[in-house]
Design a protein around this motif. Structure first.
Motif, short mmCIF file in Angstrom:
data_model
loop_
_atom_site.label_atom_id
_atom_site.label_comp_id
_atom_site.label_asym_id
_atom_site.label_seq_id
_atom_site.Cartn_x
_atom_site.Cartn_y
_atom_site.Cartn_z
N ILE A 223 -53.24 -54.02 15.79
CA ILE A 223 -54.58 -53.78 15.24
C ILE A 223 -54.53 -52.66 14.21
O ILE A 223 -55.12 -52.74 13.14
N LEU A 224 -53.77 -51.60 14.52
CA LEU A 224 -53.66 -50.48 13.59
C LEU A 224 -52.86 -50.84 12.35
O LEU A 224 -52.94 -50.15 11.33
N VAL A 225 -52.07 -51.91 12.42
CA VAL A 225 -51.37 -52.42 11.24
C VAL A 225 -52.35 -53.15 10.33
O VAL A 225 -52.40 -52.92 9.11
N MET A 226 -53.15 -54.05 10.92
CA MET A 226 -53.96 -54.97 10.13
C MET A 226 -55.34 -54.41 9.75
O MET A 226 -55.80 -54.60 8.63
N ALA A 227 -55.99 -53.74 10.69
CA ALA A 227 -57.39 -53.35 10.48
C ALA A 227 -57.62 -52.46 9.27
O ALA A 227 -58.60 -52.67 8.53
N PRO A 228 -56.77 -51.45 8.99
CA PRO A 228 -57.04 -50.59 7.82
C PRO A 228 -57.06 -51.33 6.49
O PRO A 228 -57.67 -50.86 5.52
N ILE A 229 -56.40 -52.49 6.44
CA ILE A 229 -56.38 -53.26 5.19
C ILE A 229 -57.78 -53.72 4.82
O ILE A 229 -58.08 -53.98 3.65
N ALA A 230 -58.66 -53.79 5.82
CA ALA A 230 -60.04 -54.20 5.56
C ALA A 230 -60.72 -53.25 4.58
O ALA A 230 -61.67 -53.64 3.89
N LEU A 231 -60.26 -52.00 4.49
CA LEU A 231 -60.84 -51.08 3.52
C LEU A 231 -60.69 -51.62 2.11
O LEU A 231 -61.61 -51.52 1.28
N ALA A 232 -59.52 -52.20 1.81
CA ALA A 232 -59.28 -52.77 0.49
C ALA A 232 -60.05 -54.07 0.30
O ALA A 232 -60.66 -54.30 -0.75
N THR A 233 -60.04 -54.93 1.31
CA THR A 233 -60.66 -56.24 1.14
C THR A 233 -62.19 -56.16 1.13
O THR A 233 -62.84 -56.98 0.49
N MET A 234 -62.75 -55.16 1.81
CA MET A 234 -64.20 -54.99 1.73
C MET A 234 -64.62 -54.57 0.33
O MET A 234 -65.67 -54.99 -0.17
N MET A 235 -63.76 -53.75 -0.31
CA MET A 235 -64.06 -53.38 -1.70
C MET A 235 -63.87 -54.57 -2.63
O MET A 235 -64.58 -54.74 -3.61
#
Length: 462
Positions: A248-260
């Motif tokens: 989860i800690l690998v994948m979830a932070p990527i959402a910061l980029a994809t939400m932008m």
């Protein structure tokens, strides 16, 4: 000749033309969407994502997005490239419970991380609804999101070189075709450079196979045996996601980029069609639709979804802005997902072709991160901006193995991207001098995404 008249109701064109326009949208998304599972399979030794499942959730996710956006936003949701680095990292995890797992056993945990990443969209959507979009975006300025996007692309660079080295000639053909269509292509051809790169280089691979050429290691360029064994009709091979804090800690932070990316794409679609979709149906609604589509895909073994700039280009090309046409494309994707033979044809794609396309694709991701910073006029004469960007870049590229620690007997690994995202957000929040205001530089806001194509037409309309 005058400018082509915009059409907001495609039913005036008749059903045959609507079906053709829907097919055009499917072709625009097809190459990029299927490339994601192909790339992930290369990370997982052939035990990665399914092309069938990917197409199914691209179609179903698009329809779900349209429900939440009140059927008003003509957006298509395809596979997100931003999560490729996360998949590659999970595939190589070798700490804690992952130490003795096969690639196939690790995949459900990567998908579990995708589910959580999708749910983060819902959190952001609620916050935006409550406090407003400008206050939220102040914590996610380009000085944070730009360097994160740069790290995503650069972290994947070794994979592109490794794949291309299997057959440098094929890799060069794929790369050259993508560049040629993206730079010199006209009309629809400019919208589908990835698809053309795949198709033309595949034809070259067939010719090379017939002549008797092999890969650098002596292996056959193509293996058609799986195609002959595949059936014409069959269910996509769904799987159920599993959850672990490290993945989860690998994948979830990527959402910061994809939400932008989502914010930029919705801005671009608004500029293209002449409608302010950020206000109506509202950014919170589009985030809800995108997030739930991503979470649902991850739950059953699919990649994260994202709004596609390629299809925004089709809107500009055709001047048909009716969301019904995009929903037709979504239905096409679902139908194709039930044809295993097509998936197996795609599965024979030579590794070198994947590498050649990845050369430009991964580089483009990083380049878009740079443009994110440039278009939003980030002032690097300010020490606080230099510090934020520097810490993100060094953390994102320097912690190659992440940081592993144990909490309550559970081994947890913070990957380099997670570390970079956390440090970037914290530093941006605590250091004085944050002067970013969302919505002031509209062109810059549009160009914040991780998409392959960003069309001149969209920028002119912006």
């Amino acid at each position: 000749m005058g400018e082509k008249q915009a059409i907001y109701d495609a039913t005036t064109l008749g059903k045959p033309k609507m079906l053709i326009l829907g097919l055009q949208h499917m072709f625009a998304m097809f190459g990029a969407t299927i490339l994601v599972p192909i790339l992930v399979n290369s990370y997982f030794g052939g035990e990665g994502l399914s092309v069938q499942v990917t197409l199914f959730f691209a179609g179903l996710g698009t329809l779900l997005f349209h429900v939440f956006s009140k059927f008003k936003v003509p957006a298509f949701l395809g596979s997100s490239f931003a999560f490729l680095g996360g998949f590659a990292t999970v595939a190589e995890l070798n700490t804690g419970k992952f130490a003795n797992m096969t690639y196939g056993e690790k995949l459900p945990y990567a998908c579990g991380g995708i589910v959580v990443a999708g749910l983060l969209y819902l959190v952001l959507g609620v916050i935006i609804k409550v406090v407003g979009v400008k206050k939220v975006m102040r914590f996610l300025p380009p000085v944070v999101t730009g360097p994160i996007i740069i790290c995503i692309g650069l972290s994947l660079a070794p994979s592109a070189v490794s794949n291309a080295s299997m057959n440098w000639f094929l890799a060069f053909v794929a790369l050259a075709v993508v560049i040629a269509f993206n730079i010199w292509g006209k009309g629809m051809w400019k919208i589908i450079p990835i698809l053309m790169g795949v198709v033309i280089s595949y034809v070259v691979a067939v010719v090379m196979q017939l002549i008797g050429f092999t890969n650098a290691d002596g292996s056959a360029i193509l293996n058609f045996e799986p195609i002959a064994q595949a059936s014409w009709v069959g269910l996509p091979p769904f799987l159920i996601a599993k959850f672990d804090i490290t993945a989860i800690l690998v994948m979830a932070p990527i959402a910061l980029a994809t939400m932008m990316e989502h914010v930029g794409d919705i801005s671009a679609i608004s500029a293209t069609t002449g409608n302010n979709f950020i206000e109506e149906p509202g950014l919170h609604r589009t985030l809800f639709g995108d997030g739930l589509a991503t979470a649902m895909a991850g739950l059953f073994g699919g990649p994260a979804n994202t709004t596609y700039g390629e299809n925004t280009g089709v809107l500009e090309l055709s001047k048909v802005y009716d969301p019904k046409v995009v929903r037709i494309a979504a239905c096409y994707a679902i139908v194709v997902s039930f044809i295993p033979k097509i998936a197996d044809v795609i599965g024979t794609m030579p590794t070198a072709i994947i590498g050649g396309i990845s050369f430009v694709l991964y580089g483009m991701i990083s380049a878009i991160g740079v443009r994110n910073v440039v278009e939003n006029k980030v002032d690097f004469t300010k020490s606080r901006n230099l510090i934020v960007a520097a810490v993100i870049l060094v953390s994102g590229l320097g912690f190659s193995d992440g940081i592993t620690f144990v909490v309550a007997g559970t081994s947890i690994t913070l990957t380099s991207l997670a570390i970079a995202a956390l440090l970037g957000i914290i530093l941006n929040a605590v250091l004085p001098g944050n002067d970013y205001n969302f919505g002031v530089n509209h062109k810059g806001d549009i160009n914040r995404g991780v998409s392959f194509n960003n069309h001149d037409e969209e920028e002119k309309r912006a």
